[in-house]
Design a protein around this motif. Structure first.
Motif, PDB file in Angstrom:
ATOM      1  N   GLY A  78       0.807  -1.208   0.000  1.00 31.12           N
ATOM      2  CA  GLY A  78       0.000   0.000   0.000  1.00 31.12           C
ATOM      3  C   GLY A  78       0.849   1.272   0.000  1.00 31.12           C
ATOM      4  O   GLY A  78       0.462   2.292  -0.564  1.00 31.12           O
ATOM      5  N   GLY A  79       2.003   1.211   0.650  1.00 29.34           N
ATOM      6  CA  GLY A  79       2.924   2.342   0.619  1.00 29.34           C
ATOM      7  C   GLY A  79       3.515   2.558  -0.759  1.00 29.34           C
ATOM      8  O   GLY A  79       3.644   3.699  -1.236  1.00 29.34           O
ATOM      9  N   LEU A  80       3.884   1.461  -1.422  1.00 28.75           N
ATOM     10  CA  LEU A  80       4.375   1.560  -2.793  1.00 28.75           C
ATOM     11  C   LEU A  80       3.295   2.145  -3.702  1.00 28.75           C
ATOM     12  O   LEU A  80       3.561   3.039  -4.519  1.00 28.75           O
ATOM     13  N   LEU A  81       2.062   1.652  -3.559  1.00 25.73           N
ATOM     14  CA  LEU A  81       0.971   2.168  -4.385  1.00 25.73           C
ATOM     15  C   LEU A  81       0.737   3.653  -4.133  1.00 25.73           C
ATOM     16  O   LEU A  81       0.430   4.418  -5.059  1.00 25.73           O
ATOM     17  N   THR A  82       0.854   4.068  -2.863  1.00 24.25           N
ATOM     18  CA  THR A  82       0.710   5.486  -2.531  1.00 24.25           C
ATOM     19  C   THR A  82       1.739   6.319  -3.288  1.00 24.25           C
ATOM     20  O   THR A  82       1.414   7.357  -3.893  1.00 24.25           O
ATOM     21  N   LEU A  83       2.981   5.870  -3.276  1.00 22.10           N
ATOM     22  CA  LEU A  83       4.039   6.598  -3.980  1.00 22.10           C
ATOM     23  C   LEU A  83       3.812   6.569  -5.491  1.00 22.10           C
ATOM     24  O   LEU A  83       4.026   7.581  -6.179  1.00 22.10           O
ATOM     25  N   LEU A 110       3.614   6.794   4.810  1.00 22.36           N
ATOM     26  CA  LEU A 110       4.186   5.561   4.264  1.00 22.36           C
ATOM     27  C   LEU A 110       4.713   4.706   5.409  1.00 22.36           C
ATOM     28  O   LEU A 110       5.716   5.039   6.043  1.00 22.36           O
ATOM     29  N   LEU A 111       4.038   3.604   5.674  1.00 20.28           N
ATOM     30  CA  LEU A 111       4.442   2.686   6.738  1.00 20.28           C
ATOM     31  C   LEU A 111       5.054   1.445   6.098  1.00 20.28           C
ATOM     32  O   LEU A 111       4.370   0.705   5.388  1.00 20.28           O
ATOM     33  N   ALA A 112       6.344   1.257   6.314  1.00 18.01           N
ATOM     34  CA  ALA A 112       7.074   0.134   5.721  1.00 18.01           C
ATOM     35  C   ALA A 112       6.802   0.013   4.229  1.00 18.01           C
ATOM     36  O   ALA A 112       6.404  -1.042   3.739  1.00 18.01           O
ATOM     37  N   PRO A 113       7.006   1.095   3.462  1.00 15.15           N
ATOM     38  CA  PRO A 113       6.654   1.048   2.040  1.00 15.15           C
ATOM     39  C   PRO A 113       7.532   0.055   1.277  1.00 15.15           C
ATOM     40  O   PRO A 113       8.761   0.144   1.314  1.00 15.15           O
ATOM     41  N   TYR A 114       6.894  -0.887   0.612  1.00 17.42           N
ATOM     42  CA  TYR A 114       7.621  -1.858  -0.205  1.00 17.42           C
ATOM     43  C   TYR A 114       8.373  -1.096  -1.293  1.00 17.42           C
ATOM     44  O   TYR A 114       7.779  -0.300  -2.028  1.00 17.42           O
ATOM     45  N   PRO A 115       9.691  -1.292  -1.416  1.00 21.15           N
ATOM     46  CA  PRO A 115      10.473  -0.463  -2.333  1.00 21.15           C
ATOM     47  C   PRO A 115      10.434  -0.902  -3.789  1.00 21.15           C
ATOM     48  O   PRO A 115      11.020  -0.241  -4.640  1.00 21.15           O
ATOM     49  N   GLY A 116       9.741  -1.996  -4.072  1.00 15.31           N
ATOM     50  CA  GLY A 116       9.688  -2.480  -5.442  1.00 15.31           C
ATOM     51  C   GLY A 116      10.481  -3.767  -5.605  1.00 15.31           C
ATOM     52  O   GLY A 116      11.127  -4.258  -4.679  1.00 15.31           O
ATOM     53  N   SER A 117      10.451  -4.296  -6.818  1.00 18.87           N
ATOM     54  CA  SER A 117      11.079  -5.594  -7.076  1.00 18.87           C
ATOM     55  C   SER A 117      12.596  -5.474  -7.068  1.00 18.87           C
ATOM     56  O   SER A 117      13.167  -4.392  -7.251  1.00 18.87           O
ATOM     57  N   ARG A 118      13.222  -6.613  -6.905  1.00 17.51           N
ATOM     58  CA  ARG A 118      14.691  -6.648  -6.941  1.00 17.51           C
ATOM     59  C   ARG A 118      15.207  -6.184  -8.297  1.00 17.51           C
ATOM     60  O   ARG A 118      16.258  -5.539  -8.384  1.00 17.51           O
ATOM     61  N   LEU A 119      14.488  -6.507  -9.368  1.00 14.89           N
ATOM     62  CA  LEU A 119      14.906  -6.073 -10.705  1.00 14.89           C
ATOM     63  C   LEU A 119      14.971  -4.552 -10.786  1.00 14.89           C
ATOM     64  O   LEU A 119      15.921  -3.986 -11.341  1.00 14.89           O
ATOM     65  N   THR A 120      13.961  -3.888 -10.230  1.00 15.53           N
ATOM     66  CA  THR A 120      13.932  -2.426 -10.241  1.00 15.53           C
ATOM     67  C   THR A 120      15.098  -1.861  -9.441  1.00 15.53           C
ATOM     68  O   THR A 120      15.851  -0.997  -9.921  1.00 15.53           O
ATOM     69  N   PHE A 166       5.501  11.315   5.768  1.00 15.29           N
ATOM     70  CA  PHE A 166       6.090  10.529   6.847  1.00 15.29           C
ATOM     71  C   PHE A 166       6.440   9.153   6.300  1.00 15.29           C
ATOM     72  O   PHE A 166       5.622   8.518   5.636  1.00 15.29           O
ATOM     73  N   VAL A 167       7.681   8.713   6.556  1.00 13.14           N
ATOM     74  CA  VAL A 167       8.142   7.378   6.159  1.00 13.14           C
ATOM     75  C   VAL A 167       8.659   6.672   7.402  1.00 13.14           C
ATOM     76  O   VAL A 167       9.593   7.156   8.059  1.00 13.14           O
ATOM     77  N   GLY A 168       8.067   5.532   7.737  1.00 15.17           N
ATOM     78  CA  GLY A 168       8.525   4.753   8.872  1.00 15.17           C
ATOM     79  C   GLY A 168       8.650   3.289   8.517  1.00 15.17           C
ATOM     80  O   GLY A 168       7.927   2.776   7.657  1.00 15.17           O
ATOM     81  N   TYR A 169       9.591   2.606   9.170  1.00 12.60           N
ATOM     82  CA  TYR A 169       9.793   1.183   8.891  1.00 12.60           C
ATOM     83  C   TYR A 169      10.542   0.547  10.060  1.00 12.60           C
ATOM     84  O   TYR A 169      11.106   1.241  10.916  1.00 12.60           O
ATOM     85  N   GLY A 170      10.545  -0.779  10.094  1.00  6.83           N
ATOM     86  CA  GLY A 170      11.285  -1.517  11.105  1.00  6.83           C
ATOM     87  C   GLY A 170      12.722  -1.731  10.668  1.00  6.83           C
ATOM     88  O   GLY A 170      12.974  -2.107   9.509  1.00  6.83           O
ATOM     89  N   SER A 171      13.657  -1.511  11.563  1.00  6.46           N
ATOM     90  CA  SER A 171      15.069  -1.605  11.183  1.00  6.46           C
ATOM     91  C   SER A 171      15.496  -3.029  10.819  1.00  6.46           C
ATOM     92  O   SER A 171      16.508  -3.217  10.141  1.00  6.46           O
ATOM     93  N   GLU A 172      14.714  -4.032  11.277  1.00  6.15           N
ATOM     94  CA  GLU A 172      15.014  -5.418  10.908  1.00  6.15           C
ATOM     95  C   GLU A 172      14.082  -5.930   9.813  1.00  6.15           C
ATOM     96  O   GLU A 172      14.066  -7.136   9.529  1.00  6.15           O
ATOM     97  N   ASP A 173      13.304  -5.049   9.208  1.00  7.22           N
ATOM     98  CA  ASP A 173      12.439  -5.434   8.096  1.00  7.22           C
ATOM     99  C   ASP A 173      13.287  -6.033   6.972  1.00  7.22           C
ATOM    100  O   ASP A 173      14.375  -5.532   6.678  1.00  7.22           O
ATOM    101  N   ARG A 174      12.776  -7.092   6.346  1.00  9.35           N
ATOM    102  CA  ARG A 174      13.557  -7.724   5.274  1.00  9.35           C
ATOM    103  C   ARG A 174      13.739  -6.790   4.079  1.00  9.35           C
ATOM    104  O   ARG A 174      14.616  -7.023   3.238  1.00  9.35           O
ATOM    105  N   PHE A 175      12.925  -5.761   3.982  1.00  8.51           N
ATOM    106  CA  PHE A 175      13.052  -4.773   2.904  1.00  8.51           C
ATOM    107  C   PHE A 175      13.660  -3.455   3.408  1.00  8.51           C
ATOM    108  O   PHE A 175      13.541  -2.426   2.750  1.00  8.51           O
ATOM    109  N   ALA A 176      14.287  -3.481   4.569  1.00  7.18           N
ATOM    110  CA  ALA A 176      14.719  -2.234   5.223  1.00  7.18           C
ATOM    111  C   ALA A 176      15.701  -1.436   4.373  1.00  7.18           C
ATOM    112  O   ALA A 176      15.674  -0.200   4.392  1.00  7.18           O
TER     113      ALA A 176
END
Length: 215
Positions: free
Chosen positions: A90-95, A110-120, A161-171
């Protein structure tokens, strides 16, 4: 275009925040996690709407036009400000929506916004990082690349606002997003890609003062 299912929290506020879900998430998850009650506890001058989007709508490209047509567009006629936010996908879609429809929203959460695919992300890294990367016409057919192009120089006046967990796998990717904004607009807290982190970030966001208390 089918009617989007939304859950509303309406207090007669002058401001609206629309929340987009992560993958396999429903509007009821926002309610169960206390997002509406946290805003109400602060008596904020804020209406909220949590939207249901399924992965078929997202992959077909119909989700964001529906959000704009059914929710955001009409809301601009009613509210003093309209914010868009989301968790993970949802964060990625917002952006992505903000990149493709500049000026359509007044602030981003943006809460833990997915940054996109590895290819990107790999393509941008290979180019020497975001500031060095110059997108090709082919890349700009992809909404993820258009989102990252927008992040090269986001407008300074847009509240974010952008927030995320420091141990998130997408951090690592989330940190790259966060660093495009001022230090007071971003926060990393201990934890992974899960609701306790998102709840803590939500509480912090609500306390930033973007929305005044109701009279």
């Amino acid at each position: 275009m089918s009617e989007l299912r939304t859950l509303h929290h309406e207090v007669g506020g002058r401001h609206l925040l629309v929340l987009l879900p992560g993958a396999y998430m429903t509007p009821e998850d926002f309610v169960a996690a206390g997002f509406f009650t946290a805003a109400e506890r602060r008596r904020l001058d804020l209406d909220m709407a949590a939207v249901h989007l399924d992965l078929e709508q997202i992959s077909s490209g119909s989700a964001l036009p529906a959000v704009q047509e059914q929710i955001l567009g009409p809301a601009r006629q009613r509210y003093d400000s309209v914010w868009l936010g989301g968790i993970s996908l949802g964060g990625l879609l917002t952006l992505c929506h903000n990149a493709d429809q500049p000026g359509s929203i007044d602030g981003l959460c943006l809460l833990a916004p997915y940054p996109g695919s590895r290819l990107t992300l790999n393509a941008i890294t290979r180019a020497g990082g975001l500031d060095a990367w110059q997108p090709t016409a082919e890349q700009l057919d992809d909404p993820e690349f258009r989102m990252w192009r927008w992040l090269k120089q986001p407008p300074a006046e847009l509240p974010v606002f952008v927030g995320y967990g420091s141990e998130d796998r997408f951090a690592a990717g989330m940190q790259q997003i966060a660093e495009r904004f001022p230090a007071n607009a971003r926060l990393a807290v201990p934890g992974g890609h899960d609701w306790p982190v998102w709840q803590a970030l939500w509480e912090h966001f609500l306390d930033l003062g973007h929305f005044p208390p109701r009279n």
